[in-house]
Design a protein around this motif. Structure first.
Motif, PDB file in Angstrom:
ATOM      1  N   LEU A  18     -17.253 -35.573 -11.857  1.00 39.45           N
ATOM      2  CA  LEU A  18     -18.198 -35.693 -12.958  1.00 39.45           C
ATOM      3  C   LEU A  18     -17.487 -35.187 -14.213  1.00 39.45           C
ATOM      4  CD1 LEU A  18     -21.036 -36.365 -13.923  1.00 39.45           C
ATOM      5  CD2 LEU A  18     -21.691 -34.009 -13.394  1.00 39.45           C
ATOM      6  N   ILE A  19     -17.213 -36.105 -15.127  1.00 41.10           N
ATOM      7  CA  ILE A  19     -16.453 -35.748 -16.328  1.00 41.10           C
ATOM      8  C   ILE A  19     -17.132 -36.332 -17.557  1.00 41.10           C
ATOM      9  CG2 ILE A  19     -14.262 -35.671 -15.088  1.00 41.10           C
ATOM     10  CD1 ILE A  19     -13.633 -38.410 -16.428  1.00 41.10           C
ATOM     11  N   ASP A  20     -16.698 -35.846 -18.707  1.00 37.32           N
ATOM     12  CA  ASP A  20     -17.103 -36.436 -19.975  1.00 37.32           C
ATOM     13  C   ASP A  20     -16.241 -37.689 -20.156  1.00 37.32           C
ATOM     14  OD1 ASP A  20     -17.467 -37.210 -22.595  1.00 37.32           O
ATOM     15  OD2 ASP A  20     -17.174 -35.208 -23.433  1.00 37.32           O
ATOM     16  N   PRO A  21     -16.846 -38.873 -20.158  1.00 33.84           N
ATOM     17  CA  PRO A  21     -16.055 -40.110 -20.227  1.00 33.84           C
ATOM     18  C   PRO A  21     -15.274 -40.273 -21.531  1.00 33.84           C
ATOM     19  CG  PRO A  21     -18.387 -40.605 -20.441  1.00 33.84           C
ATOM     20  CD  PRO A  21     -18.279 -39.140 -20.107  1.00 33.84           C
ATOM     21  N   ILE A  27     -10.240 -36.867 -18.126  1.00 33.65           N
ATOM     22  CA  ILE A  27      -9.762 -38.044 -17.392  1.00 33.65           C
ATOM     23  C   ILE A  27      -8.357 -37.799 -16.857  1.00 33.65           C
ATOM     24  CG2 ILE A  27      -9.128 -40.484 -17.588  1.00 33.65           C
ATOM     25  CD1 ILE A  27     -11.434 -40.692 -19.712  1.00 33.65           C
ATOM     26  N   ALA A  28      -7.490 -37.270 -17.702  1.00 33.18           N
ATOM     27  CA  ALA A  28      -6.106 -37.007 -17.292  1.00 33.18           C
ATOM     28  C   ALA A  28      -6.044 -35.979 -16.170  1.00 33.18           C
ATOM     29  CB  ALA A  28      -5.290 -36.530 -18.495  1.00 33.18           C
ATOM     30  N   LYS A  33      -5.046 -34.989 -10.430  1.00 30.05           N
ATOM     31  CA  LYS A  33      -5.435 -34.462  -9.116  1.00 30.05           C
ATOM     32  C   LYS A  33      -5.346 -35.549  -8.059  1.00 30.05           C
ATOM     33  CE  LYS A  33      -8.629 -30.886 -10.702  1.00 30.05           C
ATOM     34  NZ  LYS A  33     -10.020 -30.440 -10.756  1.00 30.05           N
ATOM     35  N   LEU A  34      -5.843 -36.736  -8.396  1.00 30.70           N
ATOM     36  CA  LEU A  34      -5.820 -37.835  -7.426  1.00 30.70           C
ATOM     37  C   LEU A  34      -4.403 -38.320  -7.151  1.00 30.70           C
ATOM     38  CD1 LEU A  34      -8.919 -39.871  -8.612  1.00 30.70           C
ATOM     39  CD2 LEU A  34      -8.702 -38.575  -6.480  1.00 30.70           C
ATOM     40  N   LEU A  35      -3.585 -38.406  -8.171  1.00 27.16           N
ATOM     41  CA  LEU A  35      -2.201 -38.842  -7.985  1.00 27.16           C
ATOM     42  C   LEU A  35      -1.400 -37.861  -7.143  1.00 27.16           C
ATOM     43  CD1 LEU A  35      -1.414 -40.232 -11.544  1.00 27.16           C
ATOM     44  CD2 LEU A  35      -1.601 -41.554  -9.425  1.00 27.16           C
ATOM     45  N   ALA A  36      -1.708 -36.592  -7.266  1.00 23.69           N
ATOM     46  CA  ALA A  36      -0.944 -35.556  -6.569  1.00 23.69           C
ATOM     47  C   ALA A  36      -1.394 -35.335  -5.127  1.00 23.69           C
ATOM     48  CB  ALA A  36      -1.055 -34.243  -7.336  1.00 23.69           C
TER      49      ALA A  36
END
Length: 76
Positions: A18-21, A27-28, A33-36
């Motif tokens: 849940l982020i501020d779009p 976003i970064a 986190k997902l890439l790592a």
């Protein structure tokens, strides 16, 4: 401002972030986190898929029909 339409906030950490779009930093950070973390990607993807199965057009139709019928019964 965060715009969210959720019925269960407990699903957020299992299926996504849940982020501020409009926040490039948010976003970064989440993409990093997902890439790592391949395990995190797989787990979130699997959980999101399982959650998506709850959103069936027939189930949604039946729920709306039930709601409208109960509203009609309450007005008579």
């Amino acid at each position: 401002l965060r715009e969210v339409v959720l019925d269960d906030f407990t699903e957020i950490p299992k299926t996504g972030f849940l982020i501020d779009p409009k926040s490039e930093d948010d976003i970064a950070t989440c993409l990093s986190k997902l890439l790592a973390d391949a395990r995190l990607r797989m787990e979130m993807g699997r959980n999101a898929h399982i959650r998506s199965l709850e959103f069936d057009i027939q189930k949604t139709f039946d729920q709306h029909l039930e709601l409208y019928q109960s509203l009609l019964e309450n007005t008579q």
